[in-house]
Each structure stands twice: as C-alpha cells, then as structure tokens.
Design an enzyme around this catalytic site. Structure first.
Site, PDB file in Angstrom:
ATOM      1  N   GLU A   1      -6.897  50.903 -35.474  1.00 21.56           N
ATOM      2  CA  GLU A   1      -6.653  51.726 -36.655  1.00 21.56           C
ATOM      3  C   GLU A   1      -6.163  50.925 -37.857  1.00 21.56           C
ATOM      4  OE1 GLU A   1      -7.370  54.770 -37.089  1.00 21.56           O
ATOM      5  OE2 GLU A   1      -7.670  55.587 -35.086  1.00 21.56           O
TER       6      GLU A   1
ATOM      7  N   GLU B   1      -5.237  44.697 -13.014  1.00 17.66           N
ATOM      8  CA  GLU B   1      -3.874  44.472 -13.510  1.00 17.66           C
ATOM      9  C   GLU B   1      -3.029  43.629 -12.573  1.00 17.66           C
ATOM     10  OE1 GLU B   1      -1.035  48.051 -12.308  1.00 17.66           O
ATOM     11  OE2 GLU B   1      -2.772  48.771 -13.423  1.00 17.66           O
TER      12      GLU B   1
END
Length: 272
Positions: free
Chosen positions: A82, A113
């Site tokens: 953004e 992960e």
C-alpha cells in the site's frame, strides 16, 4: 522476566460455539474484538520507538522489511504493497517477505516457516544491510523463519523489531524493539487470524502511517503524494488541489494535477 506463556494458544473463553445462534456468534466475536485496540494502546511506547528508528533509517537511505509466515506474512505484504500508491514512494522501499515465497500468499506451503536459515537467505536476496530495519511478525512469537532472520540481522548490525501477541516470546528476545500486543485467547481456540491478526494489522497501520508522516509524505492530513492510478484518486487529488489553492474551477485543478503528477507537485508548481 516471566516465563514464556503462549496465550494465543489458550482455550477460548467461550464454549459451545457450534450451539450458538448466528447472532450470538457475531455478538461474542465483536465483544472479543473490543479488547484489541486496548491491547494496542498498551504497546504504543514500543511502537513509538520503532517508528522513530524506521523514520531515521529511511531518511538516511534505508528500507523497511516485514517478515512473517501465514497470516502474519500476508499482513506484512499487504501493508508494504500500500505504500507506493498511497504515498508515492518507490516500490522496494517497504518490502514484505513471507515464508514459502509468493505461493504462500494465497495458500499454505507445508513446513515453510520451520527453517531457521531461510529467512536470512530471503533477506540476502534483497541485499539487506545496516541502513535497513527488519520487523518480524508472528502472533505466537515462535516462528523459526522469523526468529532465525532476526538473529542473523543482529549478528550483521541490522536494526530489528518484532510484533507478537504473546508476552516475552522467543522472537522478542531477538528484536531490538519488541512490540507485544497481548489480546488474550482467540474466540475459536488458536485461530490467530482473528484478534491477533487484527492487532497486527492495527500496529502495521500505525507504523507505516506514522513513518510516512515523519518523512514528509503527508501535508496537513492529506495524501498529497498518492499515485493517480484510477479515476477515484484523480478526483480526490483534484479536490485537494482546489482546496489548497482556493481554485473553484474543477477542470482547471484537474488539468494542473494531471500535468504535475501529484497534489504536492501541482501545488508547488502553481505557487512557484
């Protein structure tokens, strides 16, 4: 220091979810969500330190990296993505990395992960250096991908921060500035995309917005450097120019905006 307690995995305060009416489910979720902003407020002193560090680094030519797995990684990527359209900053100034790479943005990547080494490898692909800041995001505060990356960053003199939802987490121990937003057990036991994810999103909003204000990308309360990437933003920018320059002619303000490329440049050009 208190012993590490994984509050995010504790049993929900609610039982019989499958027996509740839709209204009861929604009311109870909303009740739980109200704890989130209170928990974020308690973490503001640490968030403030992190914002100041990032702003100083960026003004000196540094970048910001977000790192996480699953929901945490996706939230970091969302916030990073953004920044260019909202504040007119170049792509690559704020970078979101997720365990498992781009494939993991839309679906789970098995065991992605669990590697302590991969996070640092991913950072090195971007030539991370001492000018940068790396923030690890993990609701549990135990994600190996993130912990390994923060540990390696410290060893290489790179500033680090973290955002966790458990107190005194292993991840926090490897961060120069640890933000811990303890929101309590989730409505659905262990579903950290809920309150924990909301808390992380709020903190990320605060960090990126405050940093952009600090480095001069906001004028008064307006996004004067936003990209004019669609008609809605062109219209918003035109009205900003009209207000700032006391112009009543919409078409004139719009032409000036489009010629200049941003509200800030349009205003500066008109006044020069």
């Amino acid at each position: 220091m208190s012993a590490f307690e994984k509050i995010t995995e504790q049993e929900s305060n609610y039982h019989g979810l499958d027996k509740m009416s839709v209204n009861e489910i929604l009311v109870n979720i909303n009740q739980e969500d109200q704890e989130v902003p209170r928990a974020v407020a308690r973490a503001i002193p640490q968030i403030e330190k992190l914002v100041s560090t990032i702003a100083d680094k960026m003004l000196a030519g540094g970048r910001l990296f977000y790192m996480g797995a699953g929901t945490s990684g996706r939230l970091g990527i969302l916030d990073a993505s953004e920044i260019p359209p909202t504040y007119g900053m170049p792509y690559g100034l704020v970078i979101g990395l997720i365990a498992g790479g781009e494939e993991a943005i839309q679906k789970a990547v098995e065991n992605a992960e669990d590697s302590f080494e991969q996070g640092w490898k991913d950072l090195k692909k971007h030539f991370v250096n001492s000018k940068d800041v790396v923030i690890g995001i993990a609701a549990s505060g135990t994600t190996p991908y993130v912990i390994g990356a923060l540990k390696a960053c410290r060893e290489h003199g790179i500033s680090t921060g973290s955002i966790a939802c458990n107190p005194h987490s292993p991840m926090s121990e490897h961060a120069d500035i640890a933000v811990e937003v303890v929101v309590g057990p989730e409505f659905v036991t262990g579903s950290t995309r809920m309150k924990s994810g909301t808390a992380q999103k709020l903190v990320l909003n605060m960090i990126s917005t405050a940093v952009m204000i600090q480095i001069g990308r906001v004028d008064d309360n307006k996004m004067v450097n936003m990209q004019l990437s669609n008609e809605k933003l062109v219209d918003r920018g035109t009205r900003m120019v009209m207000e700032e320059l006391s112009i009543t002619d919409y078409d004139k303000a719009r032409a000036l905006l489009l010629q200049s490329g941003s509200v800030k440049k349009a205003v500066d050009a008109f006044r020069s």
